[in-house]
Design a protein around this motif. Structure first.
Motif, PDB file in Angstrom:
ATOM      1  N   THR A 177      -1.963   1.235  -4.995  1.00  0.00           N
ATOM      2  CA  THR A 177      -2.879   0.097  -5.294  1.00  0.00           C
ATOM      3  C   THR A 177      -2.720  -0.927  -4.228  1.00  0.00           C
ATOM      4  OG1 THR A 177      -2.177   0.431  -7.760  1.00  0.00           O
ATOM      5  CG2 THR A 177      -3.083  -1.791  -7.001  1.00  0.00           C
ATOM      6  N   MET A 178      -1.618  -1.132  -3.537  1.00  0.00           N
ATOM      7  CA  MET A 178      -1.406  -2.071  -2.451  1.00  0.00           C
ATOM      8  C   MET A 178      -2.171  -1.883  -1.136  1.00  0.00           C
ATOM      9  SD  MET A 178       0.267  -4.759  -3.629  1.00  0.00           S
ATOM     10  CE  MET A 178       1.062  -5.613  -2.089  1.00  0.00           C
ATOM     11  N   ARG A 179      -2.588  -0.575  -1.161  1.00  0.00           N
ATOM     12  CA  ARG A 179      -2.957   0.129   0.085  1.00  0.00           C
ATOM     13  C   ARG A 179      -4.512   0.085  -0.193  1.00  0.00           C
ATOM     14  NH1 ARG A 179       1.777   3.505   0.371  1.00  0.00           N
ATOM     15  NH2 ARG A 179       0.483   4.827  -1.014  1.00  0.00           N
ATOM     16  N   ASP A 180      -4.939   0.042  -1.372  1.00  0.00           N
ATOM     17  CA  ASP A 180      -6.477   0.076  -1.513  1.00  0.00           C
ATOM     18  C   ASP A 180      -7.168  -1.097  -2.066  1.00  0.00           C
ATOM     19  OD1 ASP A 180      -6.229   2.904  -1.011  1.00  0.00           O
ATOM     20  OD2 ASP A 180      -6.244   3.522  -2.967  1.00  0.00           O
ATOM     21  N   ILE A 181      -6.243  -1.948  -2.612  1.00  0.00           N
ATOM     22  CA  ILE A 181      -7.014  -3.194  -3.275  1.00  0.00           C
ATOM     23  C   ILE A 181      -6.158  -4.515  -2.694  1.00  0.00           C
ATOM     24  CG2 ILE A 181      -7.417  -4.644  -5.397  1.00  0.00           C
ATOM     25  CD1 ILE A 181      -7.187  -1.847  -6.781  1.00  0.00           C
ATOM     26  N   ARG A 182      -7.162  -5.397  -2.187  1.00  0.00           N
ATOM     27  CA  ARG A 182      -6.377  -6.539  -1.798  1.00  0.00           C
ATOM     28  C   ARG A 182      -5.834  -7.717  -2.980  1.00  0.00           C
ATOM     29  NH1 ARG A 182      -9.208 -11.887  -0.703  1.00  0.00           N
ATOM     30  NH2 ARG A 182      -7.535 -13.240   0.334  1.00  0.00           N
ATOM     31  N   ILE A 183      -4.814  -7.731  -3.416  1.00  0.00           N
ATOM     32  CA  ILE A 183      -4.162  -8.310  -4.634  1.00  0.00           C
ATOM     33  C   ILE A 183      -4.069  -9.934  -4.124  1.00  0.00           C
ATOM     34  CG2 ILE A 183      -2.380  -8.542  -6.282  1.00  0.00           C
ATOM     35  CD1 ILE A 183      -3.779  -5.843  -6.056  1.00  0.00           C
ATOM     36  N   THR A 184      -5.135 -10.617  -5.209  1.00  0.00           N
ATOM     37  CA  THR A 184      -5.091 -11.870  -5.058  1.00  0.00           C
ATOM     38  C   THR A 184      -4.759 -12.633  -6.306  1.00  0.00           C
ATOM     39  OG1 THR A 184      -7.518 -12.185  -5.568  1.00  0.00           O
ATOM     40  CG2 THR A 184      -6.868 -12.037  -3.311  1.00  0.00           C
ATOM     41  N   ASP A 185      -4.442 -13.836  -6.643  1.00  0.00           N
ATOM     42  CA  ASP A 185      -4.414 -14.441  -7.814  1.00  0.00           C
ATOM     43  C   ASP A 185      -5.657 -14.161  -8.868  1.00  0.00           C
ATOM     44  OD1 ASP A 185      -2.103 -15.620  -6.826  1.00  0.00           O
ATOM     45  OD2 ASP A 185      -2.724 -17.484  -6.553  1.00  0.00           O
TER      46      ASP A 185
END
Length: 221
Positions: A177-185
């Motif tokens: 998930t961290m490699r495929d999606i930019r996690i933001t608030d």
């Protein structure tokens, strides 16, 4: 004898002129000339005489395009400022760092390690006691991952074999998930909502999904 010859020549010339005037060539030339005049009238600018305060009877257009450089430069600057303001919120301007995915996977491993170690230290301890011991081992990571004592106690109730499988599934999902999606608030809530389904698709038993989801979501923060 000369006068009749001159008359004959005049007649022949007159006949030739008359024939030329009535010929297709003459008609074509006249047509081209008239067409040229019409086009020239439509294309060439017409002079306009106006005095101060007088209204024009028709629209007056410039014969060529004139660039307003001041206005153009202002529009360019406004566009640049608008882009710079929106740039921080555009995913296209970010490159996902692989190091964050590894750090997230390590966070998951740390939680499961703490539970396994706490259980090994006191095999007779119940889930709550194991949760307290695991929290001490994790230290500040508990708050960083937003894990409660209840979350750790839920993990402590999982059997040893299931815990090892859950650990592998959780770490794999977090890294992917961290490699495929930019996690933001802004995106975290949406991503978190899909974690239970992702764990189920990855083969995690339904009874373990809730407890493991809390760890995964915490690692994604």
């Amino acid at each position: 004898m000369a006068e009749p010859r001159i008359g004959e020549r005049a007649l022949r010339v007159g006949s030739s002129i008359k024939a030329f005037v009535g010929s297709k060539t003459m008609i074509a030339l006249v047509t081209v000339a008239i067409s040229s005049l019409i086009i020239a009238y439509a294309v060439l600018p017409q002079s306009v005489v106006l005095e101060a305060g007088q209204f024009a009877k028709r629209d007056i257009e410039s014969p060529r395009t004139i660039v307003n450089r001041v206005a153009t430069d202002k529009l360019k600057e406004d566009a640049r400022k608008a882009y710079m303001k929106s740039a921080p919120n555009s995913p296209e301007n970010y490159e996902i760092s692989q190091s964050y995915s590894y750090m997230a996977e390590e966070s998951v491993d740390a939680v499961f390690d703490a539970v396994v170690t706490a259980r090994a230290d006191d095999p007779e301890a119940g889930p709550e006691a194991i949760a307290r011991a695991a929290a001490k081992k994790l230290g500040g990571a508990v708050d960083a991952l937003s894990l409660s004592a209840g979350d750790l106690a839920a993990l402590a109730q999982i059997t040893e074999d299931e815990l090892a499988s859950a650990r592998q599934t959780a770490a794999s999902l977090v890294g992917r998930t961290m490699r495929d999606i930019r996690i933001t608030d802004a995106s975290l809530q949406k991503v978190a909502a899909g974690i239970p389904d992702d764990l189920t698709r990855d083969g995690l038993p339904p009874q373990l999904v809730k407890a493991v989801s809390r760890v995964v979501v915490g690692a994604l923060r």
